[in-house]
Design a protein around this motif. Structure first.
Motif, PDB file in Angstrom:
ATOM      1  N   SER A 115       0.860  -1.185   0.000  1.00 35.35           N
ATOM      2  CA  SER A 115       0.000   0.000   0.000  1.00 35.35           C
ATOM      3  C   SER A 115       0.891   1.228   0.000  1.00 35.35           C
ATOM      4  O   SER A 115       1.616   1.481   0.972  1.00 35.35           O
ATOM      5  CB  SER A 115      -0.915  -0.013   1.233  1.00 35.35           C
ATOM      6  N   ARG A 116       0.847   1.998  -1.080  1.00 34.95           N
ATOM      7  CA  ARG A 116       1.769   3.125  -1.217  1.00 34.95           C
ATOM      8  C   ARG A 116       1.325   4.304  -0.361  1.00 34.95           C
ATOM      9  O   ARG A 116       0.243   4.854  -0.537  1.00 34.95           O
ATOM     10  CB  ARG A 116       1.863   3.564  -2.686  1.00 34.95           C
ATOM     11  N   LYS A 117       2.180   4.684   0.578  1.00 34.96           N
ATOM     12  CA  LYS A 117       1.953   5.891   1.361  1.00 34.96           C
ATOM     13  C   LYS A 117       2.520   7.083   0.572  1.00 34.96           C
ATOM     14  O   LYS A 117       3.391   6.922  -0.280  1.00 34.96           O
ATOM     15  CB  LYS A 117       2.653   5.791   2.716  1.00 34.96           C
ATOM     16  N   TRP A 119       4.543   9.355   1.137  1.00 35.72           N
ATOM     17  CA  TRP A 119       5.967   9.681   1.233  1.00 35.72           C
ATOM     18  C   TRP A 119       6.867   8.603   0.637  1.00 35.72           C
ATOM     19  O   TRP A 119       8.073   8.745   0.613  1.00 35.72           O
ATOM     20  CB  TRP A 119       6.352   9.943   2.686  1.00 35.72           C
ATOM     21  N   TYR A 120       6.288   7.492   0.174  1.00 33.21           N
ATOM     22  CA  TYR A 120       7.094   6.438  -0.436  1.00 33.21           C
ATOM     23  C   TYR A 120       7.689   6.924  -1.757  1.00 33.21           C
ATOM     24  O   TYR A 120       7.127   7.814  -2.412  1.00 33.21           O
ATOM     25  CB  TYR A 120       6.257   5.197  -0.706  1.00 33.21           C
ATOM     26  N   ASP A 143       9.647   1.359   3.007  1.00 30.00           N
ATOM     27  CA  ASP A 143       9.483   2.723   3.507  1.00 30.00           C
ATOM     28  C   ASP A 143      10.868   3.374   3.581  1.00 30.00           C
ATOM     29  O   ASP A 143      11.754   2.861   4.274  1.00 30.00           O
ATOM     30  CB  ASP A 143       8.831   2.669   4.889  1.00 30.00           C
TER      31      ASP A 143
END
Length: 227
Positions: A115-117, A119-120, A143
């Protein structure tokens, strides 16, 4: 054959010899742990119509007793590899990584994610698919905030199963992008040997498992035997 309801698999560690392993199998494959104890796994036919199948393990549906047995074996492998940091592969590898890290006395572990946050960074990601979800193309991320935890450490990767090798190869690539070359991998189950060429194409480290199961082929009578 012992009759199992679908929810009854992965619930008990059986004494050595509880299941007969000498002949063909119906819907149950008796996997053997290093000490001879056995674990009942359901057999899943692979898509493609070639009459091939594999023994299946879903660790999040296993009993705590089974999970603890697998974690103990995997922690032994990670300890022998000199693990200073454990990296967990989503999704099913994460509870095992948590348990292995705790068993080794570590304060934490590093969980990869799909799951891409916001800030990734894409440069720390790789496309990822698996044998159980071949149509689902995901991306695997580390991360960037976790990079200092990996730098210069003896890292061991923890996952539930290695089968085709695609997920593990993606994991090794994304860690390489982060400047980390793991010293080893430990999984609950090695599922066939089809992964070896894919995984060892760019990485030559050891892969260890709590147990191993073969590729299966359906017989004319509708049972299963090692291919």
């Amino acid at each position: 054959m012992t009759e199992f309801a679908p929810h009854e698999f992965w619930q008990h560690i059986y004494a050595p010899g509880h299941f007969d392993t000498s002949g063909d199998h119906d819907g149950l494959f008796p996997a053997e742990l290093p000490d001879g104890h056995q674990l009942a796994l359901p057999i899943r036919e692979l898509p493609g119509g070639e009459g091939l199948g594999v023994a299946s393990l879903i660790v999040t549906q296993a009993s705590f007793a089974v999970e603890e047995e697998l974690i103990a074996a995997m922690a032994g492998h990670a300890s022998a590899m000199g693990a200073e940091r454990i990296v967990g592969v989503p999704t099913l590898g994460l509870p095992l990584a948590h348990g292995v890290a705790r068993a080794l006395g570590h304060r934490r572990y590093v969980a990869l994610g799909t799951s891409r946050k916001f800030w990734y960074e894409e440069r720390y990601s790789e496309p990822m698919s698996s044998i159980t979800s071949p149509e689902q193309q995901k991306r695997l991320y580390v991360d960037p905030r976790m990079l200092p935890l990996l730098a210069g450490r003896r890292v061991v990767v923890v996952d539930d199963v290695v089968s085709s090798g695609r997920s593990l190869a993606a994991t090794l690539r994304v860690l390489a992008r982060a400047g980390c070359i793991p010293v080893g991998v430990t999984v609950a189950m090695i599922q066939t040997r089809r992964w070896e060429e894919t995984v060892h194409a760019d990485w030559a480290g050891p892969v260890r498992a709590a147990f191993e199961t073969p590729l299966l082929r359906r017989t004319p009578e509708g049972r299963w035997r090692p291919a």
